[in-house]
Design an enzyme around this catalytic site. Structure first.
Site, PDB file in Angstrom:
ATOM      1  N   SER A   8      13.952 -19.917  44.398  1.00  0.00           N
ATOM      2  CA  SER A   8      12.924 -19.450  45.626  1.00  0.00           C
ATOM      3  C   SER A   8      13.773 -20.355  46.709  1.00  0.00           C
ATOM      4  O   SER A   8      14.216 -21.249  46.802  1.00  0.00           O
ATOM      5  CB  SER A   8      11.407 -20.144  45.535  1.00  0.00           C
ATOM      6  OG  SER A   8      10.734 -20.283  46.394  1.00  0.00           O
ATOM      7  N   HIS A   9      13.137 -19.968  48.020  1.00  0.00           N
ATOM      8  CA  HIS A   9      13.496 -20.650  49.185  1.00  0.00           C
ATOM      9  C   HIS A   9      13.138 -22.242  49.194  1.00  0.00           C
ATOM     10  O   HIS A   9      13.440 -23.021  49.785  1.00  0.00           O
ATOM     11  CB  HIS A   9      13.206 -20.103  50.498  1.00  0.00           C
ATOM     12  CG  HIS A   9      13.967 -18.886  50.807  1.00  0.00           C
ATOM     13  ND1 HIS A   9      13.966 -17.700  50.063  1.00  0.00           N
ATOM     14  CD2 HIS A   9      14.757 -18.784  51.820  1.00  0.00           C
ATOM     15  CE1 HIS A   9      14.939 -16.791  50.492  1.00  0.00           C
ATOM     16  NE2 HIS A   9      15.237 -17.509  51.828  1.00  0.00           N
ATOM     17  N   SER A  10      11.873 -22.322  48.453  1.00  0.00           N
ATOM     18  CA  SER A  10      11.143 -23.503  48.379  1.00  0.00           C
ATOM     19  C   SER A  10      11.486 -24.325  47.190  1.00  0.00           C
ATOM     20  O   SER A  10      11.148 -23.620  45.832  1.00  0.00           O
ATOM     21  CB  SER A  10       9.522 -23.373  48.568  1.00  0.00           C
ATOM     22  OG  SER A  10       9.044 -24.610  48.210  1.00  0.00           O
ATOM     23  N   GLY A  42      15.648 -23.131  51.696  1.00  0.00           N
ATOM     24  CA  GLY A  42      16.943 -22.057  51.572  1.00  0.00           C
ATOM     25  C   GLY A  42      17.344 -21.905  50.217  1.00  0.00           C
ATOM     26  O   GLY A  42      16.572 -22.237  49.109  1.00  0.00           O
ATOM     27  N   ASP A  66      12.409 -14.824  44.990  1.00  0.00           N
ATOM     28  CA  ASP A  66      11.383 -14.706  45.981  1.00  0.00           C
ATOM     29  C   ASP A  66      11.852 -13.394  46.988  1.00  0.00           C
ATOM     30  O   ASP A  66      11.330 -12.255  46.614  1.00  0.00           O
ATOM     31  CB  ASP A  66      10.646 -15.743  46.596  1.00  0.00           C
ATOM     32  CG  ASP A  66      11.595 -16.929  47.357  1.00  0.00           C
ATOM     33  OD1 ASP A  66      12.871 -16.548  47.418  1.00  0.00           O
ATOM     34  OD2 ASP A  66      11.241 -17.954  47.918  1.00  0.00           O
TER      35      ASP A  66
END
Lengths: 127, 212
Positions: A8-10, A42, A66
């Site tokens: 995920s970006h998070s 990112g 994601d």
């Protein structure tokens, strides 16, 4: 056991999805590869690569993503592997997918079976 | 023709531009994306510059590959894998070279744009990096074929790149997060096409400085 990598970006989303899945499948081999090295938002190819290596036991690895660069960064991480034959990005909802695949993998299902469950997860009805 | 020193200079000049235009690129991205393009690119190229002293004695291909590897792990957004792949492919295209002929430069650009197309599964006209990059590379090819110097070719390339950026204002985004906006993306210039135009601006400035 089939391994699972959550991209995920998070960092919090990836870790949260893993935390949730571990509650149902504590012995599952899951790696959270969310966010950047400094915890910022990112996706990071080397973090994903390390995640795959950490959960690969030879039975295969499925990758949940994601969106956007999560897909591209995961593709690059796979390309860097010496053997990418049983490592696959699956188009499935990230939280549900992490839980479903963890349960499926932890009961000893094969790579193909885990992939099948994950693919079905996309049309799973919540109510 | 380009020497290794000029390739290194290009990387440094481009890194400076990404730092200088950090806010501008971020503002463009805020309008149609997730608002991090300038932050991501400047962070990535800051890491590139920090790493550069450890590879600057190596061949051009190793230097370009190292830039690419650094970008894919430090940029964070889609521009990481895209620019990272571009640098890695450009490096692979000039393997073992200590110096690049005009043909090598064109080959490196061709491989770089091919890498971006492969990675992003995009074509020209989708409001992406490609909309400034493809016209710029075509301009270089046409100018070199017409017998112009590399500096003049890069002047033409930069102009073509900015024309491409202008063109992105007129089209709908179908790739990346801007695609969620649909028609609302019209009127805004693409941040990726913009950051790529700065790459040709950097290359032109380096060629001018070197008197090529």
């Amino acid at each position: 056991m089939v391994g699972i990598v959550v991209v995920s970006h998070s960092q919090k989303i990836a870790e949260g999805a893993v935390e949730l899945a571990k509650q149902m499948a504590p012995e599952a081999r899951i790696a959270a590869a969310g966010g950047m090295e400094d915890g910022g938002i990112g996706t990071d190819v080397s973090k994903i690569f390390a995640g795959i290596e950490a959960v690969q036991e030879g039975d295969g690895v499925v990758i949940l993503v994601d969106l956007g660069s999560a897909v591209m960064s995961s593709e690059m991480a796979i390309e860097m592997l010496e053997d990418d034959s049983n490592v696959k990005i699956i188009d499935a909802p990230i939280v549900e997918g992490t839980i479903f695949s963890s349960v499926e993998a932890s009961i000893g299902s094969s790579f193909d079976e885990v992939v099948e469950v994950l693919t079905g997860c996309k049309t799973y009805k919540k109510f | 023709m380009a020497t290794k020193a000029e390739v290194l200079d290009f990387i440094r000049v481009y890194a400076d531009k990404m730092a200088e235009h950090r806010q501008e690129l971020t503002d463009f991205d805020q309008a149609i994306g997730d608002g991090d393009h300038g932050i991501n690119m400047s962070r990535g190229f800051k890491a590139v510059i920090e790493k550069l002293p450890t590879v600057e004695d190596k061949n051009i291909d190793d230097i370009l590959k190292s830039v690419g590897m650094t970008l894919v792990s430090t940029v964070g957004g889609a521009s990481g894998p895209l620019y990272g792949t571009a640098f890695m492919k450009a490096g692979a295209a000039v393997k073992g070279k200590e110096e690049l002929s005009n043909e090598d430069v064109i080959l490196a650009f061709d491989e770089a744009v091919g890498g971006i197309q492969f990675r992003g599964k995009a074509v020209q006209g989708e409001k992406t990096i490609l909309d400034s990059m493809i016209p710029a590379i075509n301009a270089i090819k046409a100018s070199i074929a017409a017998g112009k110097s590399m500096t003049d070719a890069l002047v033409d390339a930069e102009k073509a790149a900015w024309d491409g950026v202008e063109y992105t204002k007129t089209i709908i985004a179908t790739k990346g997060r801007a695609s969620y906006l649909g028609e609302r993306s019209i009127g805004h210039q693409d941040p990726g096409a913009t950051s790529m135009a700065y790459a040709f601006q950097a290359a032109k400035e380096v060629a001018e400085k070197a008197g090529k």
